[in-house]
Scaffold this motif. Structure first.
Motif, PDB file in Angstrom:
ATOM      1  N   SER B  86       1.016  -1.633  -0.364  1.00 14.67           N
ATOM      2  CA  SER B  86      -0.071   0.230   0.369  1.00 14.67           C
ATOM      3  C   SER B  86       0.702   1.047  -0.132  1.00 14.67           C
ATOM      4  N   CYS B  87       2.057   0.913   0.337  1.00 14.96           N
ATOM      5  CA  CYS B  87       3.117   2.332   0.222  1.00 14.96           C
ATOM      6  C   CYS B  87       3.420   2.495  -1.066  1.00 14.96           C
ATOM      7  N   TYR B  88       3.021   2.027  -2.193  1.00 17.85           N
ATOM      8  CA  TYR B  88       3.710   2.059  -3.387  1.00 17.85           C
ATOM      9  C   TYR B  88       2.822   1.977  -4.624  1.00 17.85           C
ATOM     10  N   VAL B  89       2.718   3.037  -5.744  1.00 14.60           N
ATOM     11  CA  VAL B  89       2.132   2.705  -6.659  1.00 14.60           C
ATOM     12  C   VAL B  89       2.995   2.498  -7.954  1.00 14.60           C
ATOM     13  N   LEU B  90       1.762   1.185  -8.277  1.00 11.80           N
ATOM     14  CA  LEU B  90       3.171   0.768  -9.986  1.00 11.80           C
ATOM     15  C   LEU B  90       2.389   1.803 -10.813  1.00 11.80           C
ATOM     16  N   PHE B  91       3.599   2.315 -11.695  1.00  9.32           N
ATOM     17  CA  PHE B  91       3.612   3.638 -12.690  1.00  9.32           C
ATOM     18  C   PHE B  91       4.431   2.791 -14.105  1.00  9.32           C
ATOM     19  N   LEU B  92       3.679   2.585 -15.026  1.00  6.03           N
ATOM     20  CA  LEU B  92       3.571   2.030 -16.088  1.00  6.03           C
ATOM     21  C   LEU B  92       4.068   2.562 -17.149  1.00  6.03           C
ATOM     22  N   ASN B  93       4.552   2.859 -17.681  1.00  3.42           N
ATOM     23  CA  ASN B  93       5.388   4.108 -18.610  1.00  3.42           C
ATOM     24  C   ASN B  93       5.223   5.680 -18.479  1.00  3.42           C
ATOM     25  N   GLY B  94       5.089   6.171 -17.440  1.00  3.98           N
ATOM     26  CA  GLY B  94       5.518   7.138 -16.043  1.00  3.98           C
ATOM     27  C   GLY B  94       3.660   6.905 -15.653  1.00  3.98           C
ATOM     28  N   HIS B  95       3.155   6.293 -15.560  1.00  9.27           N
ATOM     29  CA  HIS B  95       1.130   6.656 -15.378  1.00  9.27           C
ATOM     30  C   HIS B  95       1.040   5.874 -14.519  1.00  9.27           C
ATOM     31  N   PRO B  96       0.983   6.843 -13.347  1.00  9.75           N
ATOM     32  CA  PRO B  96      -0.066   5.318 -12.083  1.00  9.75           C
ATOM     33  C   PRO B  96      -0.756   4.666 -12.223  1.00  9.75           C
ATOM     34  N   ILE B  97      -1.259   3.149 -11.736  1.00 11.25           N
ATOM     35  CA  ILE B  97      -1.659   2.862 -11.850  1.00 11.25           C
ATOM     36  C   ILE B  97      -2.811   2.510 -10.474  1.00 11.25           C
ATOM     37  N   ASP B  98      -3.508   3.433 -10.094  1.00  8.03           N
ATOM     38  CA  ASP B  98      -4.275   3.583  -8.900  1.00  8.03           C
ATOM     39  C   ASP B  98      -4.880   2.151  -9.440  1.00  8.03           C
ATOM     40  N   ASP B  99      -5.457   2.223  -7.132  1.00  7.34           N
ATOM     41  CA  ASP B  99      -6.253   1.005  -6.698  1.00  7.34           C
ATOM     42  C   ASP B  99      -6.767  -1.056  -7.515  1.00  7.34           C
ATOM     43  N   LEU B 100      -4.688  -0.838  -7.584  1.00  9.80           N
ATOM     44  CA  LEU B 100      -4.440  -2.734  -7.755  1.00  9.80           C
ATOM     45  C   LEU B 100      -4.462  -3.238  -6.136  1.00  9.80           C
ATOM     46  N   THR B 101      -5.687  -3.024  -5.018  1.00 12.34           N
ATOM     47  CA  THR B 101      -5.477  -3.415  -4.035  1.00 12.34           C
ATOM     48  C   THR B 101      -5.217  -5.141  -3.680  1.00 12.34           C
ATOM     49  N   GLN B 102      -5.241  -5.762  -4.996  1.00 10.87           N
ATOM     50  CA  GLN B 102      -4.375  -6.686  -4.847  1.00 10.87           C
ATOM     51  C   GLN B 102      -3.495  -7.095  -4.377  1.00 10.87           C
ATOM     52  N   ALA B 103      -2.445  -5.994  -4.777  1.00  6.62           N
ATOM     53  CA  ALA B 103      -1.191  -6.139  -4.640  1.00  6.62           C
ATOM     54  C   ALA B 103      -0.903  -7.019  -3.892  1.00  6.62           C
ATOM     55  N   TYR B 104       0.864  -7.550  -3.741  1.00  6.38           N
ATOM     56  CA  TYR B 104       1.369  -7.612  -2.437  1.00  6.38           C
ATOM     57  C   TYR B 104       2.531  -8.630  -2.334  1.00  6.38           C
ATOM     58  N   PHE B 105       3.262  -9.162  -1.718  1.00  8.83           N
ATOM     59  CA  PHE B 105       4.713  -8.415  -1.361  1.00  8.83           C
ATOM     60  C   PHE B 105       4.969 -10.247  -1.419  1.00  8.83           C
ATOM     61  N   ASP B 106       5.682 -10.952  -2.496  1.00  9.33           N
ATOM     62  CA  ASP B 106       6.230 -12.522  -2.793  1.00  9.33           C
ATOM     63  C   ASP B 106       7.052 -12.314  -2.153  1.00  9.33           C
ATOM     64  N   ALA B 107       7.863 -12.914  -0.792  1.00 10.16           N
ATOM     65  CA  ALA B 107       9.058 -12.551  -0.418  1.00 10.16           C
ATOM     66  C   ALA B 107      10.408 -13.797  -0.915  1.00 10.16           C
ATOM     67  N   LYS B 108       9.554 -14.965  -2.169  1.00 13.48           N
ATOM     68  CA  LYS B 108      10.227 -16.084  -2.288  1.00 13.48           C
ATOM     69  C   LYS B 108      11.030 -15.202  -3.559  1.00 13.48           C
ATOM     70  N   LEU B 109      10.305 -14.628  -3.968  1.00 12.19           N
ATOM     71  CA  LEU B 109      10.549 -13.623  -5.415  1.00 12.19           C
ATOM     72  C   LEU B 109      11.408 -11.924  -5.145  1.00 12.19           C
ATOM     73  N   SER B 110      11.142 -12.198  -3.295  1.00 15.78           N
ATOM     74  CA  SER B 110      11.614 -10.620  -3.408  1.00 15.78           C
ATOM     75  C   SER B 110      10.617  -9.333  -4.256  1.00 15.78           C
ATOM     76  N   ALA B 111       9.645  -9.184  -4.483  1.00 21.83           N
ATOM     77  CA  ALA B 111       8.542  -8.677  -5.484  1.00 21.83           C
ATOM     78  C   ALA B 111       7.622  -8.371  -5.059  1.00 21.83           C
ATOM     79  N   LEU B 112       7.193  -7.490  -5.856  1.00 18.29           N
ATOM     80  CA  LEU B 112       5.688  -6.414  -5.057  1.00 18.29           C
ATOM     81  C   LEU B 112       4.857  -6.857  -6.566  1.00 18.29           C
ATOM     82  N   VAL B 113       3.841  -7.933  -6.052  1.00 25.35           N
ATOM     83  CA  VAL B 113       3.419  -8.278  -6.859  1.00 25.35           C
ATOM     84  C   VAL B 113       2.173  -7.502  -7.500  1.00 25.35           C
ATOM     85  N   TYR B 114       1.550  -7.231  -8.624  1.00 19.75           N
ATOM     86  CA  TYR B 114       0.545  -6.112  -8.921  1.00 19.75           C
ATOM     87  C   TYR B 114      -0.566  -6.999 -10.247  1.00 19.75           C
TER      88      TYR B 114
END
Lengths: 460, 417
Positions: B86-114
Motif C-alpha cells: 500500500s506504500c507503493y504505486v505502480l507506474f507504467l510508462n510513467g503513468h500511475p495505476i491506482d486501485d491495484l488493491t490485490q497487490a502483495y509482497f512475494d518474499a520468494k521472488l523478493s517482488a511486489l506483485v501487481y
C-alpha cells in the motif's frame, strides 16, 4: 374582324342538355331543358335530374359508360319507333339498361342526369361570356371516330363505329388543305391523337404534332387526354363517361386562360365542342342531314345528324351572352336551314383562310360560326382567367381506372397506334390497310404502348 | 463535446467483471516474514517477472514473454524485507495505476506483485497505456512510486539501476481474440456493406421491379448502417482490448435509436404516402411486371421468339412469323415503358442518391449526411483514443434527432414531386 388563329377543342361524349341544358331558361331563344323531359323505362317515366352539388360520384355520371355504338344510338333516338320518323329521343334510359351487368348496380336515370351551370362553371362562364350554340349537332348518330372524321374531313366514309377504319384514313382533311395553302397548323395532344389516323397528315406529322404542354408556349386543334396514365397519375380530361367532368373543366380553363393571356388573343377564335353525346340524354331530335358522299353502312347513308352536343364559341369579337343559332325560329326536321355540326369547323376555317372549295357535300352546306363575331372591334375580353380544381388524384383511384378494359375509343386508339409505322413516312404514305386487331388488355397497357408508338411515329 | 460519467449499470457490470477476474486470479501468497511490512525509501528494481518467476524484462536473455491485462506483474526489488504494497504505486510508462488493491509482497521472488486489473477507478489511467494501439503488443516500462503522506500523489521514485526503467511486453490483445474479433467485424462489414451495391439492404426498394443493383440508396438506411457498424466494431474492439463486455453506453443505444427511427419513419413515409414511385410500382403491376423477375421473364420471351424467327432449321413464315414479330414488338414496348418509367428512380451513385432529391441537392439530406459523417469520425476517434464509446451531450443527440426529423419531414413533399 381580324381572326388569325382558330383553336378547336373537342371533348368527348356529352350531350348539350347534359352540360348546358340549364344555362339559360328554356324559352324561344334558348332550347334548354324545362325539367319536364322524361324517358320511359319499364312503363315508368324517368325524368331529367341534377344533383344539388357536385362530388366525384356525381362528376362521373353516367357510370358505367352508356352504349355508343350506332345500334345503341338508333335505339336512343327512336326507341322502338321507325327510323324514318323524326326521332322521339325517348330510348336513352331503356337503352342504358340493356348494358351488360357491371361491378356495381346502375339506374336508368344516370343518362337523364344533367349538370347545373354552377357545377361546370368553366364551360358555363365561357358560354355566358361569349356565345353558346344550341343548334350544334354531332355530324352523325355514330361513335367518336366517325364524328371526329367529320370534323377533320367532312365524312366518315361509311363507318358508323370506331375502329373499323382503314389506316391511314384516306379522305383529304382540313389539315392537308391548310398545308396546301401554306396556313400553319398544329395538333396538341395528351397521349394518342385520334387525328393521327389521317393519311394526309402522316408526311407532316412530326412537324405539326406537339404535346399539350407546348400549347401553353406556342399556341389550333387540341385533343384531350383519352387514357388514364397510371404512371403519372393523370386522369382523362376528355369528359367521356365515366371520366370526371371536372378534369375536362380544368383543361378548358387552361386552354382559355392561355389564349386570353396570349398576345394573339385579339386575333383568336376558340371553338369548344364535344364529338358526340355518348349516350347522355338530349331532348332535341336531330334533323335530317345532307350525306357527305355515297358511303353507307348498316343501311345508314349519313343522312341524319347525331345528337346535339355542347358548343361554345369564344372570341373578343363575340358579344357576351350570344345564343348562336343557324335558324333563330327553330330548325326544320328536313333542311335547310341546316344546324351547326362538326363540319361547321371546316366551313369556318375554309372561309377564314380562303381555302377554296368545300371538301365534301356536308361541309358545303354547313353554316360557319363567323356570324357570331359581330363586334366591329375585339372588345369583349371576357374573364381574364379561369380555373377549375378537380379532386385530388390518388394512386388507388388511378389504378382502379387503369385496370379496367379500354372503352371503344381507347381500344380504337390502341389499335391505331399498333398499326402505325415505326416512324412517319418520309415519302408517299402507304395505302390504307386493315387496322391491327384488338388485344384483350387493360387501359394501362394500352396507354403505355400506344403512347410510345405515337412518340416514335412523331419522333417526339 | 462533453464526456460524462459512465452510467451506473455499466459501472456495476464492470465492477462485477473486475471482481470476477480478481476472483479468478491466484490467491496472494502468504508473507514468509512474520515481521511487519516496511515502506523502505531506497529500493531498486532488479527485474520484472510473471507470477511463476519467468523473466519478463525486455532485453534479457529470456525475454519474449508477454503479460496481459488480468495477469500478475512481479516487480523484483533488491530487498528481502517484506514491503507494504500500500506504500507503493505502480507506474507504467510513467503513468500511475491506482486501485491495484490485490497487490502483495512475494518474499520468494523478493517482488511486489501487481495484478494488472482494470477497475472503474483506474480505467482512465489504463487509457494512457492501452489507448491508440498500433499493434497487438506494446513495450511498457515500469517504475514504482512511494505514496506521499496522507494520500498525496506518488511520484515515480523507484526504478532500475542507474535510474533506468525496466520494461516488459504488454499483450494488448491475444492473436486468438483478435482473430475472432476481426472475423466478426469483417463478417458484419461484408454482410452490411459488401452486399450494399447488389442487394437492397441499404436501398429504398420502393419500386420492386427495379433490379436490386440499380435501386437507389436510402439515406435513412445508410445512416442506420453507419451507426450499427460503428457501434458494433467499437464494441468488439473494446472487448478484445479490455475484456469488458459492458462498454456499450446508453447513448450508443440512443444513436442507434435515432438512426433506426429515422430509417423507419422514412420507410413509413415511402410506404404510406401516395407518391409517384408508388404510382409507378402500381402501374408496372398493371402491365404485368410485378417484380424484377418479370422483367427477366419478358427479356427471355423476346429472346425465345427472336430465336424462333431466326431458326433456319425450322423456319417460321407467314402469319406465324407476323404473330411472333408482333409479340416481340409488344414486349419490347413493355420493356421500353419499364425503362422510361423507372429511369427517375434508378441509382445515380451512392452519394448522389442520399444527398439529392428530384430537384438536386437537398439541404435536409445534406445535413443528415454531414452530421452523420462528423459524429462518426468523432466516435471512431473517441473509441481509439479513449477506449470508450463517446457519450455525446444531450444537445448533440438532440441535433441528430432534429436533423433526422427534418429529413423525414421533408420527405413528405419530396415524395409528392
Amino acid at each position: 374582324m381580324d381572326i388569325k388563329h382558330v383553336v378547336v377543342l373537342m371533348l368527348e361524349n356529352r350531350s348539350f342538355d347534359c352540360m348546358l341544358g340549364k344555362l339559360y331558361p328554356s324559352d324561344g331563344t334558348f332550347e334548354g331543358l324545362t325539367g319536364q323531359e322524361t324517358n320511359d323505362y319499364a312503363g315508368r317515366p324517368v325524368p331529367v335530374w341534377a344533383a344539388k352539388s357536385i362530388n366525384p360520384d356525381i362528376a362521373t355520371i353516367p357510370d358505367p359508360d352508356p352504349g355508343e355504338l350506332f345500334t345503341d344510338m338508333t335505339k336512343q333516338l327512336f326507341a322502338d319507333g321507325a327510323v324514318t320518323a323524326p326521332p322521339a329521343m325517348s330510348g336513352f334510359a331503356a337503352n342504358y339498361m340493356t348494358l351488360p351487368k357491371a361491378d356495381k348496380p346502375f339506374l336508368p336515370n344516370s343518362v337523364m342526369h344533367y349538370f347545373t351551370p354552377e357545377q361546370v362553371p368553366v364551360i358555363s362562364t365561357l358560354a355566358r361570356s361569349f356565345a353558346v350554340c344550341d343548334q350544334w349537332y354531332a355530324s352523325a348518330p355514330c361513335q367518336t371516330w366517325p364524328n371526329r372524321f367529320f370534323a377533320h374531313t367532312g365524312t366518315a366514309q361509311g363507318s358508323v363505329n370506331n375502329g373499323n377504319f382503314p389506316i391511314p384514313f384516306p379522305a383529304p382533311s382540313i389539315f392537308g388543305l391548310l398545308s396546301a395553302h401554306n396556313v400553319s397548323w398544329r395538333v396538341y395532344f395528351h397521349d394518342v391523337p385520334q387525328s393521327l389516323l389521317l393519311r394526309d397528315v402522316w408526311l407532316r406529322a412530326p412537324l405539326h404534332y406537339r404535346f399539350f404542354d407546348q400549347f401553353l408556349v406556342d399556341a389550333s386543334s387540341i385533343e384531350p387526354r383519352y387514357f388514364t396514365d397510371a404512371f403519372l397519375r393523370n386522369i382523362p380530361n376528355d369528359e367521356h363517361p365515366p371520366h370526371n367532368v371536372l378534369f375536362g373543366e380544368q383543361l378548358i380553363a387552361r386552354v382559355y386562360t392561355a389564349l386570353r393571356q396570349s398576345p394573339s388573343w385579339k386575333n383568336t377564335l376558340f371553338i369548344l365542342t364535344f364529338d358526340e353525346h355518348g349516350g347522355c340524354y338530349d331532348h332535341m331530335p336531330p334533323p335530317a342531314a345532307v350525306p357527305p358522299d355515297n358511303f353507307r353502312q348498316d343501311g345508314f347513308a349519313f343522312d341524319r345528324y347525331g345528337v346535339r352536343v355542347p358548343a361554345v364559341i369564344v372570341s373578343p369579337y363575340i358579344p357576351a351572352g350570344l345564343k348562336l343559332r343557324a335558324a333563330p325560329q327553330g330548325l326544320p326536321q328536313i333542311g335547310p336551314p341546316y344546324p351547326f355540326d362538326h363540319t361547321s369547323i371546316l366551313a369556318t376555317v375554309r372561309k377564314l383562310f380562303g381555302l377554296g372549295s368545300p371538301l365534301l357535300a356536308r361541309d358545303a352546306i354547313a353554316p360557319d360560326v363567323l356570324s357570331a363575331l359581330s363586334l366591329t372591334i375585339p372588345c369583349n375580353d371576357g374573364p381574364e382567367s379561369l380555373s377549375a380544381t378537380p379532386p385530388p388524384v390518388s394512386t388507388a383511384n388511378v389504378v382502379a381506372r387503369a385496370r379496367v378494359a379500354p372503352n371503344h375509343m381507347q381500344d380504337g386508339l390502341d389499335r391505331m397506334a399498333r398499326s402505325l409505322p415505326a416512324a412517319a413516312p418520309a415519302a408517299v404514305p402507304p395505302p390504307p390497310a386493315a387496322m391491327a386487331p384488338s388485344l384483350i388488355q387493360n387501359v394501362a397497357t394500352a396507354q403505355a404502348s400506344a403512347t410510345l408508338r405515337v412518340k416514335d411515329f412523331l419522333r417526339l | 463535446m462533453t464526456r460524462t460519467q459512465r452510467p451506473w449499470p455499466a459501472f456495476f457490470l464492470l465492477l462485477l467483471s473486475c471482481l470476477s477476474s480478481a476472483a479468478a486470479a491466484p490467491a496472494p501468497a502468504k508473507a514468509v516474514d512474520a515481521s511487519a511490512p516496511s515502506c523502505s525509501e531506497t529500493l531498486t528494481i532488479t527485474g520484472l517477472q510473471d507470477r511463476d518467476g519467468n523473466d519478463l524484462t525486455t532485453g534479457h536473455s529470456n525475454s519474449g514473454e508477454t503479460l496481459a491485462l488480468g495477469q500478475n506483474l512481479a516487480v523484483v526489488l533488491d530487498t528481502k524485507t517484506p514491503l507494504d504494497p500500500s506504500c507503493y504505486v505502480l507506474f507504467l510508462n510513467g503513468h500511475p495505476i491506482d486501485d491495484l488493491t490485490q497487490a502483495y509482497f512475494d518474499a520468494k521472488l523478493s517482488a511486489l506483485v501487481y495484478p494488472l486489473t482494470r477497475t472503474s477507478k483506474n480505467a482512465a489511467q489504463w487509457v494512457a497505456i492501452l489507448g491508440s494501439p498500433t499493434g497487438l503488443t506494446k513495450d511498457v516500462n515500469v517504475a514504482l512510486g512511494k505514496r506521499g503522506p496522507e494520500g498525496a500523489p506518488a511520484t515515480s521514485s523507484v526504478a532500475g539501476p542507474k535510474g533506468q526503467r525496466p520494461a516488459f511486453i504488454l499483450e494488448i490483445a491475444s492473436p486468438l481474440r483478435f482473430g475472432i474479433a476481426a472475423v466478426s467485424v469483417i463478417a458484419m462489414l461484408v454482410f452490411v456493406w459488401g452486399h450494399a451495391k447488389r442487394t437492397t439492404i441499404m436501398k429504398d426498394n420502393l419500386i420492386p421491379q427495379i433490379d436490386p443493383i440499380r435501386q437507389p440508396y436510402s439515406l435513412g438506411r445508410w445512416q442506420m448502417a453507419v451507426w450499427f457498424s460503428l457501434i458494433f466494431t467499437s464494441y468488439v474492439f473494446l472487448y478484445i482490448l479490455l475484456g469488458d463486455l459492458n462498454t456499450l453506453p446508453s447513448q450508443a443505444l440512443i444513436l442507434l435509436g435515432i438512426s433506426g427511427a429515422t430509417a423507419l419513419a422514412a420507410v413509413e413515409v415511402d410506404v404510406y404516402k401516395d407518391s409517384p414511385p408508388d404510382a409507378v410500382n402500381q402501374a408496372l403491376r398493371l402491365l404485368g411486371i410485378n417484380s424484377f423477375q418479370d422483367v427477366a421473364r419478358i427479356r427471355a420471351e423476346i429472346a425465345d421468339r427472336q430465336a424462333q424467327l431466326t431458326n433456319t432449321a425450322n423456319p417460321v413464315s407467314g402469319a406465324s412469323a407476323q404473330q411472333l414479330a408482333a409479340e416481340i414488338f409488344d414486349r419490347q414496348l413493355k420493356l421500353r415503358t419499364y425503362e422510361e418509367q423507372i429511369a427517375p428512380y434508378v441509382s445515380e451513385g451512392w452519394f448522389k442518391d442520399i444527398s439529392t432529391d428530384i430537384n438536386g441537392p437537398a439541404l435536409h439530406r445534406v445535413q443528415v449526411v454531414c452530421w452523420t459523417i462528423l459524429f462518426g469520425v468523432i466516435f471512431i476517434d473517441g473509441v481509439w483514443e479513449s477506449l470508450a464509446m463517446p457519450t455525446f451531450s444531450d444537445t448533440l443527440l438532440a441535433l441528430m434527432g432534429v436533423s433526422g426529423a427534418s429529413y423525414v419531414g421533408f420527405k413528405f413533399p419530396e415524395k409528392q414531386q
